[in-house]
Write an enzyme that holds these catalytic residues in place. Structure first.
Site, PDB file in Angstrom:
ATOM      1  N   TYR A  60    -135.043 -53.802  74.288  1.00 59.00           N
ATOM      2  CA  TYR A  60    -136.073 -53.768  73.249  1.00 59.00           C
ATOM      3  C   TYR A  60    -137.080 -52.643  73.521  1.00 59.00           C
ATOM      4  CZ  TYR A  60    -139.675 -55.570  70.094  1.00 59.00           C
ATOM      5  OH  TYR A  60    -140.607 -55.704  69.094  1.00 59.00           O
ATOM      6  N   SER A  74    -143.080 -50.933  68.398  1.00 56.21           N
ATOM      7  CA  SER A  74    -143.679 -52.115  69.030  1.00 56.21           C
ATOM      8  C   SER A  74    -144.686 -51.653  70.079  1.00 56.21           C
ATOM      9  CB  SER A  74    -142.577 -52.924  69.712  1.00 56.21           C
ATOM     10  OG  SER A  74    -143.130 -53.900  70.564  1.00 56.21           O
TER      11      SER A  74
HETATM   12  P1  NAD Z   1    -138.274 -61.013  61.925  1.00 56.65           P
HETATM   13  O1  NAD Z   1    -137.140 -61.413  62.800  1.00 56.65           O
HETATM   14  O2  NAD Z   1    -139.050 -62.062  61.233  1.00 56.65           O
HETATM   15  O3  NAD Z   1    -137.766 -59.943  60.862  1.00 56.65           O
HETATM   16  C1  NAD Z   1    -136.836 -58.960  61.175  1.00 56.65           C
HETATM   17  C2  NAD Z   1    -135.838 -58.912  60.043  1.00 56.65           C
HETATM   18  O4  NAD Z   1    -134.850 -57.935  60.353  1.00 56.65           O
HETATM   19  C3  NAD Z   1    -135.108 -60.245  59.832  1.00 56.65           C
HETATM   20  O5  NAD Z   1    -135.236 -60.670  58.497  1.00 56.65           O
HETATM   21  C4  NAD Z   1    -133.675 -59.930  60.193  1.00 56.65           C
HETATM   22  O6  NAD Z   1    -132.714 -60.635  59.432  1.00 56.65           O
HETATM   23  C5  NAD Z   1    -133.616 -58.427  59.911  1.00 56.65           C
HETATM   24  N1  NAD Z   1    -132.505 -57.784  60.614  1.00 56.65           N
HETATM   25  C6  NAD Z   1    -132.111 -57.986  61.904  1.00 56.65           C
HETATM   26  N2  NAD Z   1    -131.026 -57.244  62.172  1.00 56.65           N
HETATM   27  C7  NAD Z   1    -130.726 -56.556  61.039  1.00 56.65           C
HETATM   28  C8  NAD Z   1    -129.728 -55.617  60.692  1.00 56.65           C
HETATM   29  N3  NAD Z   1    -128.786 -55.243  61.561  1.00 56.65           N
HETATM   30  N4  NAD Z   1    -129.748 -55.099  59.439  1.00 56.65           N
HETATM   31  C9  NAD Z   1    -130.674 -55.489  58.536  1.00 56.65           C
HETATM   32  N5  NAD Z   1    -131.635 -56.380  58.801  1.00 56.65           N
HETATM   33  C10 NAD Z   1    -131.671 -56.902  60.049  1.00 56.65           C
HETATM   34  O7  NAD Z   1    -139.208 -60.099  62.828  1.00 56.65           O
HETATM   35  P2  NAD Z   1    -140.699 -59.577  62.641  1.00 56.65           P
HETATM   36  O8  NAD Z   1    -141.499 -60.230  63.689  1.00 56.65           O
HETATM   37  O9  NAD Z   1    -141.127 -59.642  61.219  1.00 56.65           O
HETATM   38  O10 NAD Z   1    -140.502 -58.072  63.115  1.00 56.65           O
HETATM   39  C11 NAD Z   1    -140.342 -56.989  62.243  1.00 56.65           C
HETATM   40  C12 NAD Z   1    -140.243 -55.735  63.081  1.00 56.65           C
HETATM   41  O11 NAD Z   1    -141.437 -55.592  63.881  1.00 56.65           O
HETATM   42  C13 NAD Z   1    -139.084 -55.750  64.074  1.00 56.65           C
HETATM   43  O12 NAD Z   1    -138.544 -54.464  64.180  1.00 56.65           O
HETATM   44  C14 NAD Z   1    -139.749 -56.155  65.382  1.00 56.65           C
HETATM   45  O13 NAD Z   1    -139.064 -55.697  66.511  1.00 56.65           O
HETATM   46  C15 NAD Z   1    -141.098 -55.476  65.246  1.00 56.65           C
HETATM   47  N6  NAD Z   1    -142.144 -56.094  66.043  1.00 56.65           N
HETATM   48  C16 NAD Z   1    -142.479 -57.406  65.871  1.00 56.65           C
HETATM   49  C17 NAD Z   1    -143.515 -57.939  66.631  1.00 56.65           C
HETATM   50  C18 NAD Z   1    -143.993 -59.357  66.472  1.00 56.65           C
HETATM   51  O14 NAD Z   1    -144.814 -59.806  67.289  1.00 56.65           O
HETATM   52  N7  NAD Z   1    -143.570 -60.092  65.482  1.00 56.65           N
HETATM   53  C19 NAD Z   1    -144.179 -57.141  67.570  1.00 56.65           C
HETATM   54  C20 NAD Z   1    -143.794 -55.821  67.715  1.00 56.65           C
HETATM   55  C21 NAD Z   1    -142.790 -55.302  66.930  1.00 56.65           C
END
Ligand code: NAD
Length: 253
Positions: free
Chosen positions: A151, A138
């Protein structure tokens, strides 16, 4: 877009959001993809992608479930040459309100999950003669951000761990890189993004990112187009972490 023909890629947290976009684009680029998630809606996501995609339910914090994912992938597609550790959870709270339980939970999914994922696929990648691991960290893994004690710590950890494994496994032809998305419009951030941030100063581009914009960077790192890129961190954040973007707001007032 780079080709992934002949690659077999596991993508965690792929039921929705950025993981689903990554699975879709990787399949479009020619890869066989195995989507995993705790959410069973991953089944539907995989079906929409088509015959080159499969889903298996998985909690990334459970070593036994990682074994199942590896066996499943080898049985369906014969090898493993790519892994995208994308599953993650977010808890936004002031440090003084954070609890040990919450802090440990975030570290377990976001950092221990990545540790287990890399450990689980490395033997199969060595058998295949190499591979590419992309760990989704992130912007909070590049700079300090308030409200992100667990986080932020987990995402800094992912960045550091990626470099250690890149150094140790380069000789096996295994590359490891971290991707650092900024604010991207997904189910997790829908409310934050919709509410905006007063003209969206979290990006020099004046908008949130789209899941596909991060997915394309990940596909590049999975592909042979990035054959000399390892141990690197790629910010896909509209310059959020490039500097003091909010100062510009003051100058314009
Ligand atoms: P999201 O919540 O839409 O998707 C994350 C997925 O991970 C979900 O489908 C959830 O069910 C799954 N998950 C959670 N815990 C789990 C576990 N223990 N085992 C298996 N699956 C699990 O989130 P996103 O926004 O698509 O984010 C994807 C990744 O990118 C994450 O790691 C998030 O931290 C990172 N991220 C997101 C953003 C953003 O702005 N969306 C920014 C920086 C980083």
């Amino acid at each position: 877009m780079a080709t992934l023909a002949g690659k077999v890629v596991i993508i965690t947290g792929a039921a929705r959001g950025m993981g689903a976009a990554t699975a879709r684009l990787a399949a479009e680029a020619g890869a066989k993809v195995v989507l995993t998630d705790v959410l069973t809606e991953g089944e539907r996501t995989a079906k929409l992608i088509g015959d080159s995609a499969r889903f298996i339910q998985q909690d990334v914090t459970d070593p036994a479930q990682w074994e199942r994912v590896v066996d499943f992938t080898l049985a369906r597609f014969g090898s493993i040459t790519g892994l995208v550790n994308n599953a993650g959870i977010t808890v936004n709270t002031l440090f003084e309100n954070d609890t040990l339980e919450s802090f440990e939970k975030v570290l377990k999914v976001n950092l221990v999950g990545v540790f287990l994922g890399m450990k689980s696929v490395i033997p199969a990648m060595q058998t295949a003669g190499g591979g590419s691991i992309v760990n989704i960290s992130s912007a909070a893994g590049l700079t300090g951000m308030p409200l992100t004690s667990g986080y932020g710590a987990s995402n800094w950890g992912v960045r550091g761990l990626s470099k250690v494994v890149a150094l140790e496994l380069g000789a096996s032809g295994i590359r490891v890189n971290s991707v650092h998305p900024g604010m991207v419009f997904t189910p997790t951030t829908a409310n934050t993004v919709r509410e905006g941030h007063g003209g969206f100063p979290l990006s020099a581009l004046g908008r949130a990112g789209r899941p596909e914009e991060v997915a394309r960077a990940t596909v590049f790192l999975l592909s042979d187009e990035s054959s000399y890129v390892t141990g690197a961190e790629l910010a896909v954040d509209g310059a959020w972490t490039a500097g003091q973007i909010t100062l510009l707001q003051f100058a314009k007032q």
